[in-house]
Design a protein around this motif. Structure first.
Motif, PDB file in Angstrom:
ATOM      1  N   LYS A  75      -9.522  -0.719   8.697  1.00  0.00           N
ATOM      2  CA  LYS A  75      -8.111  -0.602   9.060  1.00  0.00           C
ATOM      3  C   LYS A  75      -7.257  -0.338   7.813  1.00  0.00           C
ATOM      4  N   VAL A  76      -6.292   0.556   7.942  1.00  0.00           N
ATOM      5  CA  VAL A  76      -5.380   0.835   6.841  1.00  0.00           C
ATOM      6  C   VAL A  76      -4.382  -0.315   6.711  1.00  0.00           C
ATOM      7  N   VAL A  77      -4.295  -0.887   5.523  1.00  0.00           N
ATOM      8  CA  VAL A  77      -3.389  -2.002   5.257  1.00  0.00           C
ATOM      9  C   VAL A  77      -2.486  -1.635   4.091  1.00  0.00           C
ATOM     10  N   ARG A  78      -1.392  -2.392   3.956  1.00  0.00           N
ATOM     11  CA  ARG A  78      -0.481  -2.183   2.838  1.00  0.00           C
ATOM     12  C   ARG A  78      -0.612  -3.359   1.879  1.00  0.00           C
ATOM     13  N   VAL A  79      -0.871  -3.057   0.605  1.00  0.00           N
ATOM     14  CA  VAL A  79      -1.134  -4.099  -0.386  1.00  0.00           C
ATOM     15  C   VAL A  79      -0.319  -3.855  -1.653  1.00  0.00           C
ATOM     16  N   ILE A  80      -0.127  -4.944  -2.414  1.00  0.00           N
ATOM     17  CA  ILE A  80       0.547  -4.878  -3.706  1.00  0.00           C
ATOM     18  C   ILE A  80      -0.510  -4.805  -4.797  1.00  0.00           C
ATOM     19  N   ASN A 136       8.392  -1.083 -12.055  1.00  0.00           N
ATOM     20  CA  ASN A 136       8.127  -1.084 -13.501  1.00  0.00           C
ATOM     21  C   ASN A 136       8.968  -2.087 -14.283  1.00  0.00           C
ATOM     22  N   THR A 137       9.951  -2.728 -13.646  1.00  0.00           N
ATOM     23  CA  THR A 137      10.878  -3.579 -14.392  1.00  0.00           C
ATOM     24  C   THR A 137      10.407  -5.015 -14.496  1.00  0.00           C
ATOM     25  N   VAL A 138      10.172  -5.676 -13.365  1.00  0.00           N
ATOM     26  CA  VAL A 138       9.659  -7.052 -13.383  1.00  0.00           C
ATOM     27  C   VAL A 138       8.200  -7.110 -12.989  1.00  0.00           C
ATOM     28  N   LEU A 139       7.676  -6.013 -12.461  1.00  0.00           N
ATOM     29  CA  LEU A 139       6.261  -5.908 -12.103  1.00  0.00           C
ATOM     30  C   LEU A 139       5.795  -4.500 -12.400  1.00  0.00           C
ATOM     31  N   ASN A 140       4.676  -4.387 -13.082  1.00  0.00           N
ATOM     32  CA  ASN A 140       4.041  -3.079 -13.233  1.00  0.00           C
ATOM     33  C   ASN A 140       3.040  -2.948 -12.101  1.00  0.00           C
ATOM     34  N   GLY A 141       3.422  -2.208 -11.075  1.00  0.00           N
ATOM     35  CA  GLY A 141       2.528  -2.091  -9.937  1.00  0.00           C
ATOM     36  C   GLY A 141       3.055  -1.157  -8.879  1.00  0.00           C
ATOM     37  N   MET A 142       2.337  -1.129  -7.773  1.00  0.00           N
ATOM     38  CA  MET A 142       2.678  -0.250  -6.662  1.00  0.00           C
ATOM     39  C   MET A 142       2.367  -0.964  -5.353  1.00  0.00           C
ATOM     40  N   GLU A 143       3.093  -0.574  -4.305  1.00  0.00           N
ATOM     41  CA  GLU A 143       2.696  -0.992  -2.954  1.00  0.00           C
ATOM     42  C   GLU A 143       2.082   0.235  -2.312  1.00  0.00           C
ATOM     43  N   VAL A 144       0.846   0.087  -1.827  1.00  0.00           N
ATOM     44  CA  VAL A 144       0.103   1.245  -1.335  1.00  0.00           C
ATOM     45  C   VAL A 144      -0.491   0.978   0.037  1.00  0.00           C
ATOM     46  N   SER A 145      -0.732   2.045   0.771  1.00  0.00           N
ATOM     47  CA  SER A 145      -1.500   1.993   2.018  1.00  0.00           C
ATOM     48  C   SER A 145      -2.913   2.451   1.690  1.00  0.00           C
ATOM     49  N   ILE A 146      -3.909   1.693   2.186  1.00  0.00           N
ATOM     50  CA  ILE A 146      -5.296   1.973   1.846  1.00  0.00           C
ATOM     51  C   ILE A 146      -6.212   1.359   2.900  1.00  0.00           C
ATOM     52  N   PRO A 147      -7.325   2.014   3.246  1.00  0.00           N
ATOM     53  CA  PRO A 147      -8.304   1.351   4.122  1.00  0.00           C
ATOM     54  C   PRO A 147      -8.797   0.074   3.450  1.00  0.00           C
ATOM     55  N   ALA A 148      -8.804  -1.028   4.177  1.00  0.00           N
ATOM     56  CA  ALA A 148      -9.124  -2.327   3.575  1.00  0.00           C
ATOM     57  C   ALA A 148     -10.484  -2.334   2.901  1.00  0.00           C
ATOM     58  N   ASN A 149     -11.458  -1.605   3.449  1.00  0.00           N
ATOM     59  CA  ASN A 149     -12.792  -1.621   2.853  1.00  0.00           C
ATOM     60  C   ASN A 149     -12.899  -0.798   1.569  1.00  0.00           C
ATOM     61  N   GLN A 150     -11.794  -0.131   1.190  1.00  0.00           N
ATOM     62  CA  GLN A 150     -11.789   0.588  -0.084  1.00  0.00           C
ATOM     63  C   GLN A 150     -11.073  -0.198  -1.185  1.00  0.00           C
ATOM     64  N   ILE A 151     -10.551  -1.377  -0.828  1.00  0.00           N
ATOM     65  CA  ILE A 151      -9.860  -2.201  -1.815  1.00  0.00           C
ATOM     66  C   ILE A 151     -10.781  -2.611  -2.970  1.00  0.00           C
ATOM     67  N   PRO A 152     -12.031  -3.073  -2.718  1.00  0.00           N
ATOM     68  CA  PRO A 152     -12.902  -3.418  -3.849  1.00  0.00           C
ATOM     69  C   PRO A 152     -13.136  -2.241  -4.796  1.00  0.00           C
ATOM     70  N   LYS A 153     -13.233  -1.038  -4.241  1.00  0.00           N
ATOM     71  CA  LYS A 153     -13.424   0.146  -5.081  1.00  0.00           C
ATOM     72  C   LYS A 153     -12.189   0.408  -5.929  1.00  0.00           C
ATOM     73  N   TYR A 164      -2.954  -7.869  -3.787  1.00  0.00           N
ATOM     74  CA  TYR A 164      -2.543  -8.908  -2.837  1.00  0.00           C
ATOM     75  C   TYR A 164      -1.983  -8.284  -1.573  1.00  0.00           C
ATOM     76  N   GLU A 165      -2.021  -9.070  -0.504  1.00  0.00           N
ATOM     77  CA  GLU A 165      -1.472  -8.624   0.773  1.00  0.00           C
ATOM     78  C   GLU A 165       0.041  -8.435   0.680  1.00  0.00           C
ATOM     79  N   ASN A 166       0.544  -7.534   1.480  1.00  0.00           N
ATOM     80  CA  ASN A 166       1.980  -7.312   1.570  1.00  0.00           C
ATOM     81  C   ASN A 166       2.508  -8.198   2.693  1.00  0.00           C
ATOM     82  N   SER A 167       3.006  -9.373   2.346  1.00  0.00           N
ATOM     83  CA  SER A 167       3.420 -10.367   3.340  1.00  0.00           C
ATOM     84  C   SER A 167       4.753  -9.986   3.968  1.00  0.00           C
ATOM     85  N   VAL A 168       5.052 -10.616   5.119  1.00  0.00           N
ATOM     86  CA  VAL A 168       6.308 -10.389   5.826  1.00  0.00           C
ATOM     87  C   VAL A 168       7.119 -11.683   5.820  1.00  0.00           C
TER      88      VAL A 168
END
Length: 336
Positions: A75-80, A136-153, A164-168
């Motif tokens: 499943k495609v999930v959104r993660v930080i 880039n200011t308080v966090l160097n990162g991105m929020e991305v959509s990705i198939p969950a099984n590709q996260i380890p890669k 990390y998970e993108n919480s609500v």
């Protein structure tokens, strides 16, 4: 969007709670306050007066994947995704402290380069990655959509520090103000007296010269008590420059069939902080705690069509914080 004066009066019942829950801080003072405390549990490097987060980046630690993520699902999930270079704010602090290496890796150009390298490497590895937000200011990162099984890669790519998970998050309901009679004051002064606001005003501490960033549901910037204080902001929920509150939607007018009560929490909080008592026709006429401060508002929560409530994600909250830090510099209030 039709502009509505969503609130004509403000309650000060929650003023003390706003100060407790809404953090009012200087971005750099939070580092300096605890540095060098000498306690074994201190998160800061004793003797260097620097946060340990600045000093542990060369330890080659394995990237962290949140255990809340089901990485066996397609499943495609959104993660930080957090990257290893320090963000711009940390680089500026490091430069002031004389740590040139961190200052070099934490420029906007260096961070943009690292983020681009991660995206390109993911594409080369066949990782289906879509970038929704960049930080880039308080966090160097991105929020991305990705198939969950590709996260380890993705986590194996050089430069990835954590995923990390993108919480609500959902808004806190606004309490109704206390009932007042004609023989009482036009507002409940007890919370103001409790925190010593009138004493501070007598000493000239009215918020003049201070910029306050409210990260919340937006604001009714046309409200008479806020119109003079509002100086700008951003809608991280809709990704535009208009952080106005959302109006109510009747069930019969709602294509989702849930209806929507509208939002007002950001206006409530803004009034508590910078209300200027300009709305003389209201049954409650009052000042905010820092009524002379300039108001900037960052909308990070909005209508969730599935639940009929207002909510926002980690990605939107982070985006609001990033923009607030860039703009307000002095103080920051979050009331989530």
């Amino acid at each position: 969007m039709t502009k509505l004066h969503v609130i004509r009066k403000f309650s000060v019942v929650s003023m003390a709670a706003v100060l407790a829950v809404g953090t009012l801080l200087s971005p750099t003072a939070s580092f300096a306050a605890e540095a060098g405390t000498g306690t074994a549990s201190s998160p800061y490097e004793i003797g260097r007066n620097l946060p340990s987060v600045l000093l542990n980046q060369t330890s080659n630690e394995a990237p962290v994947i949140s255990p809340k993520l089901n990485v066996t699902s397609s499943k495609v999930v959104r993660v930080i995704v957090q990257l290893s270079n320090q963000p711009v704010a940390v680089g500026q602090y490091a430069a002031e402290a004389g740590v040139r290496s961190f200052a070099t890796e934490s420029t906007e150009r260096a961070i943009d380069s690292q983020q681009a390298a991660i995206v390109n490497a993911a594409k080369e590895q066949g990782i289906l990655l879509k970038v929704n937000y960049r930080y880039n200011t308080v966090l160097n990162g991105m929020e991305v959509s990705i198939p969950a099984n590709q996260i380890p890669k993705l986590a194996e790519l050089p430069g990835v520090k954590s995923i990390y998970e993108n919480s609500v998050y959902y808004t806190i309901p606004v309490q109704d103000p206390p009932s007042l009679t004609a023989t009482t004051a036009t507002y409940d002064a007890s919370p103001l007296n409790l925190i010593g606001a009138p004493v501070a005003w007598q000493k000239g501490l009215t918020g003049k010269g201070v910029k306050v960033g409210v990260i919340d549901t937006g604001v009714d910037y046309e409200h008479p008590d806020l119109k003079g204080a509002y100086k700008g902001g951003y809608d991280s929920f809709e990704k535009d420059n208009d952080p106005y509150e959302e109006p109510p939607i009747a069930i019969e007018d709602d294509p989702y069939g849930t209806g929507f009560a509208g939002t007002s929490h950001g206006t409530h909080v803004s009034g508590t902080i910078v209300g200027r008592a300009a709305n003389k026709t209201s049954d409650i006429v009052q000042k905010g705690i820092a009524y002379d401060a300039d108001l900037y508002v960052y909308k990070v929560l909005g209508r969730n069509a599935e639940t009929g409530r207002s909510s926002g994600s980690s990605a939107q909250v982070i985006d609001g914080i990033e923009r607030a830090v860039l703009k307000t510099v002095w103080t920051l209030s979050t009331c989530l």
